[in-house]
Design an enzyme around this catalytic site. Structure first.
Site, short mmCIF file in Angstrom:
data_model
loop_
_atom_site.label_atom_id
_atom_site.label_comp_id
_atom_site.label_asym_id
_atom_site.label_seq_id
_atom_site.Cartn_x
_atom_site.Cartn_y
_atom_site.Cartn_z
N GLY A 52 9.68 2.80 1.28
CA GLY A 52 10.72 1.93 0.71
C GLY A 52 11.99 1.81 1.55
CB CYS B 64 1.08 0.09 0.01
SG CYS B 64 2.80 0.48 0.35
CG ASN B 65 3.32 -4.08 -4.37
OD1 ASN B 65 3.13 -5.20 -4.81
ND2 ASN B 65 2.84 -2.99 -4.96
CB THR B 66 6.50 -0.87 0.44
OG1 THR B 66 6.76 -0.55 -0.93
CG2 THR B 66 7.79 -0.76 1.23
CB CYS C 268 5.97 0.32 -6.40
SG CYS C 268 5.65 1.91 -5.60
CB SER D 189 3.42 5.10 1.65
OG SER D 189 3.68 4.93 0.26
N1 DGL Z 1 3.09 2.54 -3.25
C1 DGL Z 1 3.94 1.77 -2.46
C2 DGL Z 1 4.06 0.33 -2.95
O1 DGL Z 1 3.18 -0.20 -3.60
C3 DGL Z 1 5.27 2.27 -1.99
C4 DGL Z 1 5.76 3.66 -2.14
C5 DGL Z 1 6.74 4.06 -1.04
O2 DGL Z 1 6.24 4.45 0.03
O3 DGL Z 1 7.95 3.94 -1.22
O4 DGL Z 1 5.01 -0.32 -2.67
#
Ligand code: DGL
Length: 267
Positions: free
Chosen positions: A46, A77-79, A192, A14
């Site tokens: 998020g 990106c985990n989200t 994250c 993101s």
């Molecule tokens: N970097 C993203 C992750 O690994 C999320 C950041 C975001 O867009 O809130 O979850």
């Protein structure tokens, strides 16, 4: 196996968090070119409603795959991945996706106290995917999920050179530290990809030392397994400095462009 194919590896996030994965991916795949995509027009992920975010990311990949024809896509990106990983694989079966999910399994294998915290966005802590990981791999541990509203934004500011107050950072990580029956949290999963940029601050401000688990290297290794090594013939055709960064807003600010240049990415 070697090949002459010269397709890029696409790294997606993101925002600028995926750079923590890109730097490891480059170590593992030095002969490859990378296309970094930041959906900054949608940042932060998020707080998004799940259905809308899913639709946005699938539509975005429809375009990205047509325009860039990557060898493989790393969803750094985990989200995003915990929500839409399965949909991406189902919608684009010809493409291989390497995902990023909270490193709950390695944390459960490594903890000595049995107290593990997962520091993530509010989206990631809500996901069924995250709950399933805990149930499948960490049922013997006490796993505390800590969803931070602010840390991804704070990491973006910090990496662009803005300073953060110690108290603000302390407030975001405080919930990760639990003491119970003489035992203390000994592992905090950085779930994250933005957060590893702040690991030095976290270490300094933590009430006691813990392992801050960053999955970037494991993700890069997984990508390397899927990406064939290029042989010398293909490498001859490469100039250095061809990696590019794309921002969905179309207008990254000066600090961001400078950051990308520092990472060897042309905006
Ligand atoms: N970097 C993203 C992750 O690994 C999320 C950041 C975001 O867009 O809130 O979850």
């Amino acid at each position: 196996m070697t090949t002459n194919s010269a397709k890029p590896v696409l790294v997606f996030d993101s925002g600028i968090g995926g750079l923590t994965v890109l730097r490891e991916a480059r170590v593992m795949m030095p002969e490859r070119h990378f296309t970094y995509v930041a959906d900054d027009a949608g940042f932060p992920y998020g707080g998004w409603e799940e259905g809308a975010l899913k639709a946005r990311i699938v539509a975005l990949f429809d375009r990205l795959l047509a325009e860039h024809d990557p060898e493989v896509c790393i969803i750094a990106c985990n989200t995003a991945f915990t929500l839409v990983g399965a949909d991406l694989r189902a919608t684009f079966p010809q493409m291989r996706f390497v995902g990023t999910v909270p490193a709950i399994k390695p944390a459960a294998e490594r903890t000595r106290s049995g107290l593990v915290s997962v520091l993530a966005t509010p989206g990631t802590v809500k996901r069924a995917y995250t709950r399933d990981l805990i149930q499948s791999f960490a049922s013997q541990c006490h796993v505390r999920l800590v969803g931070s509203e602010n840390l991804a934004r704070m990491a973006e500011a910090y990496i662009r050179g803005e300073s953060l107050s110690d108290d603000d950072v302390r407030a975001e990580i405080a919930q990760c530290f639990l003491e119970q029956d003489g035992r203390k949290t000994d592992i905090v999963v950085l779930a994250c990809t933005h957060y590893p940029f702040m690991a030095n601050l976290f270490r300094r401000l933590a009430p006691w030392p813990v392992d801050w688990l960053d999955p970037a290297e494991a993700i890069a290794r997984q990508a390397r397994r899927l990406v064939p090594a290029l042989d010398g013939t293909a490498l001859d055709g490469f100039a250095t400095g061809e990696d590019i960064a794309i921002f969905t807003s179309g207008k990254p600010d000066f600090a961001t462009r400078r950051l990308m240049q520092g990472f060897g990415l042309r905006v």
